[in-house]
Design an enzyme around this catalytic site. Structure first.
Site, PDB file in Angstrom:
ATOM      1  N   SER A   1       1.049  -1.340  -0.005  1.00 17.75           N
ATOM      2  CA  SER A   1       0.094  -0.005  -0.043  1.00 17.75           C
ATOM      3  C   SER A   1       0.728   1.162   0.009  1.00 17.75           C
ATOM      4  O   SER A   1       2.083   1.372   0.123  1.00 17.75           O
ATOM      5  CB  SER A   1      -0.759  -0.117   1.349  1.00 17.75           C
ATOM      6  OG  SER A   1      -1.551   1.274   1.397  1.00 17.75           O
TER       7      SER A   1
ATOM      8  N   TYR B   1      -2.030  -0.650  10.568  1.00 12.08           N
ATOM      9  CA  TYR B   1      -2.050  -0.983   9.026  1.00 12.08           C
ATOM     10  C   TYR B   1      -0.828  -0.495   8.573  1.00 12.08           C
ATOM     11  O   TYR B   1      -0.140  -1.488   8.032  1.00 12.08           O
ATOM     12  CB  TYR B   1      -3.401  -0.276   8.520  1.00 12.08           C
ATOM     13  CG  TYR B   1      -3.550  -0.701   7.085  1.00 12.08           C
ATOM     14  CD1 TYR B   1      -3.866  -1.789   6.614  1.00 12.08           C
ATOM     15  CD2 TYR B   1      -3.463   0.553   6.045  1.00 12.08           C
ATOM     16  CE1 TYR B   1      -3.984  -2.121   5.439  1.00 12.08           C
ATOM     17  CE2 TYR B   1      -3.543   0.182   4.751  1.00 12.08           C
ATOM     18  CZ  TYR B   1      -3.873  -1.035   4.423  1.00 12.08           C
ATOM     19  OH  TYR B   1      -3.957  -1.381   2.969  1.00 12.08           O
TER      20      TYR B   1
ATOM     21  N   LYS C   1       2.214  -2.959   6.798  1.00 13.31           N
ATOM     22  CA  LYS C   1       2.583  -2.892   5.268  1.00 13.31           C
ATOM     23  C   LYS C   1       4.012  -2.466   5.100  1.00 13.31           C
ATOM     24  O   LYS C   1       4.512  -2.660   4.352  1.00 13.31           O
ATOM     25  CB  LYS C   1       1.541  -1.717   4.640  1.00 13.31           C
ATOM     26  CG  LYS C   1       0.301  -2.060   4.460  1.00 13.31           C
ATOM     27  CD  LYS C   1      -0.058  -3.499   3.609  1.00 13.31           C
ATOM     28  CE  LYS C   1      -1.591  -3.874   3.489  1.00 13.31           C
ATOM     29  NZ  LYS C   1      -1.746  -4.939   2.646  1.00 13.31           N
TER      30      LYS C   1
HETATM   31  N1  LIG Z   1      -8.765  -0.599  -1.403  1.00 13.42           N
HETATM   32  C1  LIG Z   1      -7.707   0.222  -1.121  1.00 13.42           C
HETATM   33  O1  LIG Z   1      -7.777   1.199  -0.943  1.00 13.42           O
HETATM   34  C2  LIG Z   1      -6.296  -0.503  -0.876  1.00 13.42           C
HETATM   35  C3  LIG Z   1      -5.081   0.422  -0.838  1.00 13.42           C
HETATM   36  C4  LIG Z   1      -3.928  -0.078  -0.627  1.00 13.42           C
HETATM   37  C5  LIG Z   1      -3.848  -1.563  -0.557  1.00 13.42           C
HETATM   38  N2  LIG Z   1      -4.788  -2.259  -0.295  1.00 13.42           N
HETATM   39  C6  LIG Z   1      -4.859  -3.743  -0.266  1.00 13.42           C
HETATM   40  O2  LIG Z   1      -5.277  -4.431  -1.207  1.00 13.42           O
HETATM   41  C7  LIG Z   1      -5.455  -5.850  -0.715  1.00 13.42           C
HETATM   42  C8  LIG Z   1      -7.102  -6.274  -0.905  1.00 13.42           C
HETATM   43  O3  LIG Z   1      -8.041  -5.312  -0.043  1.00 13.42           O
HETATM   44  P1  LIG Z   1      -9.132  -4.809  -0.910  1.00 13.42           P
HETATM   45  O4  LIG Z   1      -9.123  -3.300  -1.113  1.00 13.42           O
HETATM   46  O5  LIG Z   1      -9.541  -5.434  -2.091  1.00 13.42           O
HETATM   47  O6  LIG Z   1     -10.300  -4.936   0.269  1.00 13.42           O
HETATM   48  P2  LIG Z   1     -11.516  -5.675   0.417  1.00 13.42           P
HETATM   49  O7  LIG Z   1     -12.609  -5.916  -0.644  1.00 13.42           O
HETATM   50  O8  LIG Z   1     -12.006  -5.785   1.961  1.00 13.42           O
HETATM   51  O9  LIG Z   1     -10.717  -7.402   0.276  1.00 13.42           O
HETATM   52  C9  LIG Z   1      -9.975  -7.966   1.243  1.00 13.42           C
HETATM   53  C10 LIG Z   1      -9.897  -9.615   0.878  1.00 13.42           C
HETATM   54  O10 LIG Z   1      -9.060 -10.028   2.039  1.00 13.42           O
HETATM   55  C11 LIG Z   1      -9.598 -11.187   2.554  1.00 13.42           C
HETATM   56  N3  LIG Z   1      -9.245 -11.332   3.962  1.00 13.42           N
HETATM   57  C12 LIG Z   1      -9.529 -10.573   4.922  1.00 13.42           C
HETATM   58  N4  LIG Z   1      -9.065 -11.081   6.058  1.00 13.42           N
HETATM   59  C13 LIG Z   1      -8.586 -12.376   5.919  1.00 13.42           C
HETATM   60  C14 LIG Z   1      -8.203 -13.312   6.472  1.00 13.42           C
HETATM   61  N5  LIG Z   1      -8.188 -13.372   7.975  1.00 13.42           N
HETATM   62  N6  LIG Z   1      -7.905 -14.542   5.947  1.00 13.42           N
HETATM   63  C15 LIG Z   1      -8.105 -14.592   4.510  1.00 13.42           C
HETATM   64  N7  LIG Z   1      -8.582 -13.676   3.574  1.00 13.42           N
HETATM   65  C16 LIG Z   1      -8.678 -12.726   4.182  1.00 13.42           C
HETATM   66  C17 LIG Z   1     -11.032 -10.952   2.264  1.00 13.42           C
HETATM   67  O11 LIG Z   1     -11.991 -12.088   2.256  1.00 13.42           O
HETATM   68  P3  LIG Z   1     -12.781 -13.121   3.274  1.00 13.42           P
HETATM   69  O12 LIG Z   1     -13.528 -11.960   3.890  1.00 13.42           O
HETATM   70  O13 LIG Z   1     -13.554 -13.879   2.218  1.00 13.42           O
HETATM   71  O14 LIG Z   1     -11.624 -13.732   4.097  1.00 13.42           O
HETATM   72  C18 LIG Z   1     -11.054 -10.182   0.835  1.00 13.42           C
HETATM   73  O15 LIG Z   1     -11.314 -11.126  -0.093  1.00 13.42           O
HETATM   74  C19 LIG Z   1      -5.224  -5.624   0.881  1.00 13.42           C
HETATM   75  O16 LIG Z   1      -4.097  -6.234   1.418  1.00 13.42           O
HETATM   76  C20 LIG Z   1      -5.307  -4.203   1.078  1.00 13.42           C
HETATM   77  O17 LIG Z   1      -4.666  -3.931   2.314  1.00 13.42           O
HETATM   78  C21 LIG Z   1      -6.097  -1.837  -0.664  1.00 13.42           C
END
Ligand SMILES: NC(=O)c1ccc[n+]([C@@H]2O[C@H](COP(=O)([O-])OP(=O)(O)OC[C@H]3O[C@@H](n4cnc5c(N)ncnc54)[C@H](OP(=O)(O)O)[C@@H]3O)[C@@H](O)[C@H]2O)c1
Length: 265
Positions: free
Chosen positions: A141, A154, A158
């Site tokens: 991130s 967080y 990261k």
């Molecule tokens: N969206 C942003 O603004 C942003 C920015 C920078 C980085 N990121 C990173 O991108 C990645 C994906 O996030 P997203 O934005 O797509 O958010 P999201 O829609 O909330 O997706 C998060 C995913 O992680 C899984 N997850 C959460 N806890 C888990 C656990 N204990 N075990 C296994 N799986 C788990 C969830 O699946 P289940 O609930 O089915 O387990 C879901 O598929 C993350 O690493 C996040 O930090 C996001």
């Protein structure tokens, strides 16, 4: 890079960025292994990909249960015989000040975002080293570079991811295993809804910055060419976060002064 017949293992595939990666790699003709905790949500993603999903398998896993990873990895390897790309993408965010945050919340952020990613990588790595081929991708991130209010745990998780995977990359050059750190800014997904508050309960709503941000599909479209060329660090961010990264390189002090007065959501 041609992904036809290659196997891509994606964590966090049940929504957001992981789901968008699943769609993109399906279009490339890859075999997919989709993982996260929620089987039903993974099945929905699988169904949405296309008519023939015989090349898409689901392996549920909880990233906090690292003891389960050897068996999960064995199953993943048995599914298509090899893993060419591992995308460590599953993760959770945070919306709480340091004063509000319980230690259990900090530990959970590290368990999911850091130990989950390094645990799975450690299981898959011997297979890639043996084949002298592979690509490990981790969704870090902009918070892996910059600390802001309400994200102490967080950002820490990261930053830890950045340190681990930068070191891993150095060790993997001689084995032809590429390591990519993907650093998105705000992306319109459920990340803020699922973010932990101080006591570990869910924040439950989408922050303003995420509402206005690019979608996960748009993000993945932008980064796929860079993933294909195995770029080592990829930034994909809106104007403000991009500028913040740039200012931090020039003057961390100036960035701190600017961020001090910013409304963070
Ligand atoms: N969206 C942003 O603004 C942003 C920015 C920078 C980085 N990121 C990173 O991108 C990645 C994906 O996030 P997203 O934005 O797509 O958010 P999201 O829609 O909330 O997706 C998060 C995913 O992680 C899984 N997850 C959460 N806890 C888990 C656990 N204990 N075990 C296994 N799986 C788990 C969830 O699946 P289940 O609930 O089915 O387990 C879901 O598929 C993350 O690493 C996040 O930090 C996001």
């Amino acid at each position: 890079m041609n992904y036809q017949g290659k196997t891509i293992w994606i964590t966090g595939a049940s929504s957001g960025i992981g789901e968008a990666f699943a769609k993109a790699f399906y279009k490339e003709g890859a075999n997919l292994i989709l993982s996260s905790r929620r089987k039903e949500a993974l099945l929905e993603v699988k169904k949405s990909l296309g008519n023939d999903t015989s090349n898409v398998k689901i392996i549920t896993l909880d990233l906090t249960e690292t003891d389960s990873f050897p068996k999960k990895t064995k199953d993943a390897l048995a599914t298509f015989g090899q893993i060419d790309v591992l995308i460590n993408n599953g993760g959770i965010s945070q919306r709480s000040t340091v004063l509000e945050s319980e230690m259990s919340t900090y530990r959970r952020l590290m368990e999911v975002n850091y130990f989950g990613a390094i645990g799975l990588t450690k299981e898959v790595l011997p297979h890639m080293v043996e084949r002298q081929s592979g690509h490990i991708i981790v969704t870090s991130s902009v918070a892996g570079k910059i600390g802001t209010k309400f994200r102490s745990g967080y950002a820490a998780s990261k930053h830890a991811v950045q340190g681990f995977f930068n070191s891993l990359r150095q060790e993997m050059y001689e084995h032809n295993v590429a390591v990519t750190l993907l650093c998105p800014g705000f992306i319109k997904t459920d990340i803020s809804k699922n973010a932990l508050t101080g006591d570990g309960s869910k924040f439950g709503r989408m922050g303003d910055a995420h509402k206005k941000a690019m979608t996960a599909d748009e993000m993945v479209d932008k980064v796929m060419p860079k993933i294909k060329s195995k770029k080592e660090e990829i930034y994909v961010a809106g104007f403000k976060e991009g500028l913040a990264i740039w200012v931090q390189r020039i003057s961390p002090t100036l960035l701190n002064k600017i961020l001090k007065n910013q409304k963070v959501t």
